[in-house]
Design an enzyme around this catalytic site. Structure first.
Site, mmCIF file in Angstrom:
data_model
loop_
_atom_site.group_PDB
_atom_site.id
_atom_site.type_symbol
_atom_site.label_atom_id
_atom_site.label_comp_id
_atom_site.label_asym_id
_atom_site.label_seq_id
_atom_site.Cartn_x
_atom_site.Cartn_y
_atom_site.Cartn_z
ATOM 1 N N LYS A 107 13.208 -36.304 16.880
ATOM 2 C CA LYS A 107 12.736 -35.569 18.053
ATOM 3 C C LYS A 107 11.928 -36.492 18.965
ATOM 4 C CE LYS A 107 9.791 -31.703 19.346
ATOM 5 N NZ LYS A 107 9.013 -30.543 18.957
ATOM 6 N N GLU A 154 9.584 -44.449 9.953
ATOM 7 C CA GLU A 154 10.662 -44.556 8.966
ATOM 8 C C GLU A 154 12.027 -44.584 9.650
ATOM 9 O OE1 GLU A 154 8.146 -42.420 8.970
ATOM 10 O OE2 GLU A 154 7.534 -41.831 6.953
ATOM 11 N N GLY A 203 10.330 -29.617 15.019
ATOM 12 C CA GLY A 203 11.165 -30.428 14.124
ATOM 13 C C GLY A 203 11.724 -29.635 12.956
ATOM 14 N N ARG A 204 10.872 -28.869 12.283
ATOM 15 C CA ARG A 204 11.339 -28.147 11.089
ATOM 16 C C ARG A 204 12.137 -26.892 11.422
ATOM 17 N NH1 ARG A 204 6.018 -28.499 11.769
ATOM 18 N NH2 ARG A 204 4.731 -26.630 12.055
ATOM 19 N N GLU A 223 4.336 -27.119 6.025
ATOM 20 C CA GLU A 223 3.919 -27.779 7.269
ATOM 21 C C GLU A 223 3.531 -26.726 8.304
ATOM 22 O OE1 GLU A 223 5.428 -31.927 8.615
ATOM 23 O OE2 GLU A 223 6.510 -30.550 9.898
ATOM 24 N N HIS A 249 15.705 -24.727 -18.253
ATOM 25 C CA HIS A 249 15.588 -25.680 -19.365
ATOM 26 C C HIS A 249 14.536 -26.740 -19.070
ATOM 27 C CE1 HIS A 249 19.085 -23.866 -21.277
ATOM 28 N NE2 HIS A 249 19.480 -23.667 -20.032
ATOM 29 N N LYS A 253 -0.354 -41.260 8.884
ATOM 30 C CA LYS A 253 0.477 -42.145 9.729
ATOM 31 C C LYS A 253 -0.383 -43.242 10.343
ATOM 32 C CE LYS A 253 3.836 -38.737 11.390
ATOM 33 N NZ LYS A 253 4.312 -38.026 12.563
HETATM 34 O O1 F6P Z 1 5.389 -36.263 10.355
HETATM 35 C C1 F6P Z 1 5.846 -34.966 10.423
HETATM 36 C C2 F6P Z 1 6.935 -34.829 11.429
HETATM 37 O O2 F6P Z 1 6.425 -34.897 12.702
HETATM 38 C C3 F6P Z 1 7.704 -33.554 11.220
HETATM 39 O O3 F6P Z 1 7.099 -32.462 11.783
HETATM 40 C C4 F6P Z 1 9.029 -33.904 11.789
HETATM 41 O O4 F6P Z 1 10.026 -33.023 11.358
HETATM 42 C C5 F6P Z 1 9.201 -35.303 11.250
HETATM 43 O O5 F6P Z 1 7.907 -35.851 11.286
HETATM 44 C C6 F6P Z 1 10.165 -36.163 11.983
HETATM 45 O O6 F6P Z 1 9.836 -36.305 13.328
HETATM 46 P P1 F6P Z 1 10.866 -36.864 14.373
HETATM 47 O O7 F6P Z 1 12.033 -35.941 14.416
HETATM 48 O O8 F6P Z 1 10.120 -36.915 15.671
HETATM 49 O O9 F6P Z 1 11.283 -38.245 13.922
#
Ligand code: F6P
Length: 533
Positions: free
Chosen positions: A194, A200, A252-253, A338, A369, A498
């Site tokens: 987003k 990452e 995002g979620r 979240e 199990h 972060k």
């Molecule tokens: O760090 C949390 C977050 O901001 C989430 O809310 C989001 O889904 C995820 O990181 C990834 O964010 P992006 O889509 O901006 O890479």
């Protein structure tokens, strides 16, 4: 109202759930939406408890807040944004206004662009240097990974496109394992972010670009991006016609319904993806119009509030007896934790009650199990949420599916029923024990019972029902958050880690000293560096 609920809980807490069952309980404490059934009768809720919870919901003005969300009001107050993921599945609904502007034409346009692109990837008109795409790698994390990945596994029987892979972790092991199995000349890389700033995702995207550049003349032509940040996707080198944008009113979620769902659309095809949207839309309509007594998301939320904030059960287990929902617990961890893991109310005051619960789980029967021992006999009560389909997709193995269903129902029954000391003694006596040894052995075989659970049952895990399930949980989160008076749509709690990771990177790389750090952190850096970090 909270006090009245606590008093009610105090009055009924020792009553066996089983004692509540009369001829009508199962029906009266169940709710249906089309072919979907939510049974919450195996809880300690009675008419009075439910009435008090509905009063609580009304006192929290959930209807007004819900209508404000659907109307595009900026209910995400800490970020000044509307919350409109529902617009992404508003296939037959009317206009949705944000700041007086109808967002629906843009939603339809993007959906159509996704359809055209996904179809071209699937039928080979859009291809890599080496020909038709065999593999698609979605690089994203959190909401840009969990939804499409959960969906791609859930809907595997509908997948008839290229193979879809997901890379999320900054751990190079993740991308290395995926790329090793792919041919760069027939791989499409989708960078899903987003913000297009997430550490990452950016690190993995650069790695994928370098990997592709070794073999492919024009790697950018084999990349696509899903993002709200068109300036950043351009800076990365992805042409605008390969960027699928969305607005900041999609959290995002909550984003798998739009461009973030592109990899899922490529896997199952645009029509099946549309059926998924229709499932979500059906749940929206139900949530907006059904009376609270018949309203599935509201009732699921009230059961959640009852168990967490009133009974004090800190966790909630999600137990899909549907193996392809194996990533649903992980998906719900982000969606619920979240969203509702907040310690202050909308007006910045400390929350006076517990925040949302800890969500965890695994598919049945595997969990049986592993950790069900604790659920049945441990000292903590874990409310369980079972999900089960009437049919699988393996018609020739239906007898196995029937065993799966029997196991799901047996677990909720066992949790509620338990086994008394008397019954345990009888079993031991039949095995020939007596006296002290009988007492000792029987005690280990007692199940306290009265452990609450809900069961969500549906005909089959298809795109439509998956859409219903995801939207059900989204609205459940909304209702719980509205009752708690928190903002379910920001996530400030992820920021500090972060920031510190950014500051620690040069120390781990040996470019900076660790004097500013506490002794534990400095010691760990020193240890890891001395061992090769
Ligand atoms: O760090 C949390 C977050 O901001 C989430 O809310 C989001 O889904 C995820 O990181 C990834 O964010 P992006 O889509 O901006 O890479």
């Amino acid at each position: 109202m909270w006090d009245a609920l606590r008093a009610h809980h105090e009055a009924v807490k020792d009553r066996p759930i089983l004692s509540l069952f009369d001829a009508s309980r199962a029906k009266e404490f169940s709710v249906r939406l089309g072919d979907m059934l939510l049974d919450y009768s195996k809880t300690n809720l009675d008419d009075e408890g439910r009435r008090l919870l509905i009063d609580l919901l009304e006192q929290a003005e959930v209807a007004r807040k819900r209508d404000a969300m659907f109307a595009g009001k900026p209910i995400n107050e800490t970020e000044g944004r509307a919350v409109l993921h529902t617009a992404l599945r508003n296939l037959d609904g009317g206009p949705v206004l944000v700041d007086g502007q109808d967002v629906m034409p843009g939603v339809h346009r993007t959906l159509e662009r996704m359809r055209v692109f996904a179809s071209a990837v699937r039928d080979g008109r859009e291809a890599g240097q080496g020909g038709r795409y065999t593999d698609v790698v979605n690089i994203g994390i959190g909401g840009s990974d969990l939804g499409p990945k959960m969906g791609a596994i859930a809907l595997a029987p509908y997948a008839d496109g290229p193979r879809i892979h997901f890379v999320s972790n900054v751990d190079p092991a993740d991308i290395a394992d995926v790329l090793r199995a792919c041919d760069p000349t027939t791989t499409l890389v989708i960078v899903a972010s987003k913000t297009f700033t997430t550490q990452e995702t950016m690190a993995n995207a650069q790695t994928a670009k370098a990997w592709m550049s070794e073999t492919v003349r024009d790697p950018a032509a084999q990349f696509a991006a899903l993002s709200t940040a068109s300036d950043k996707t351009a800076a990365f080198g992805i042409a605008p016609d390969r960027v699928f944008g969305f607005e900041d009113w999609v959290g995002g979620r909550y984003s798998m319904w739009g461009p973030i769902g592109l990899s899922l659309m490529i896997a199952i095809g645009p029509e099946a993806f549309r059926a998924f949207l229709r499932g979500g839309q059906a749940m929206d309509l139900h949530f907006r119009t059904a009376d609270w007594h018949e309203n599935m998301p509201a009732l699921l939320a009230l059961v959640g509030i009852w168990h967490n904030q009133i009974c004090g059960h800190a966790t909630r287990a999600v137990l899909p007896y549907d193996n392809r929902l194996m990533r649903l617990p992980a998906y719900l961890q982000q969606l619920e934790m979240e969203s509702n893991g907040k310690g202050v109310t909308m007006d910045g005051k400390p929350l006076q009650i517990e925040s949302g619960p800890i969500v965890w789980g695994e598919p049945g029967t595997n969990g049986q199990h592993a950790f069900y021992q604790l659920i049945h006999q441990g000292t903590r009560v874990v409310p369980c949420e079972f999900l089960v389909a009437a049919r699988g997709h393996e018609d020739d193995l239906h007898h196995q599916h029937q065993l799966l269903v029997a196991n799901a129902l047996a677990q909720s029954e066992a949790l509620m029923r338990g086994r008394t000391m008397e019954e345990a003694r009888e079993i031991m006596a039949k095995r020939g024990l007596s006296g002290e040894e009988l007492e000792r052995q029987a005690a280990h075989r007692v199940f306290p019972g009265s452990r609450p659970s809900t069961t969500l049952a549906y005909p089959q895990l298809d795109p439509f029902s998956l859409g219903q399930i995801v939207a059900l949980y989204e609205h459940r989160v909304f209702v719980e958050g509205a009752i708690l008076g928190i903002n379910s749509y920001d996530q400030w709690g992820v920021e500090l880690g972060k920031e510190l990771a950014g500051a620690l990177a040069p120390m781990v790389q040996g470019q900076q000293g660790t004097e500013s750090k506490d002794a534990s952190t400095a010691g760990l850096v020193a240890f890891l560096r001395s061992h090769g970090a």
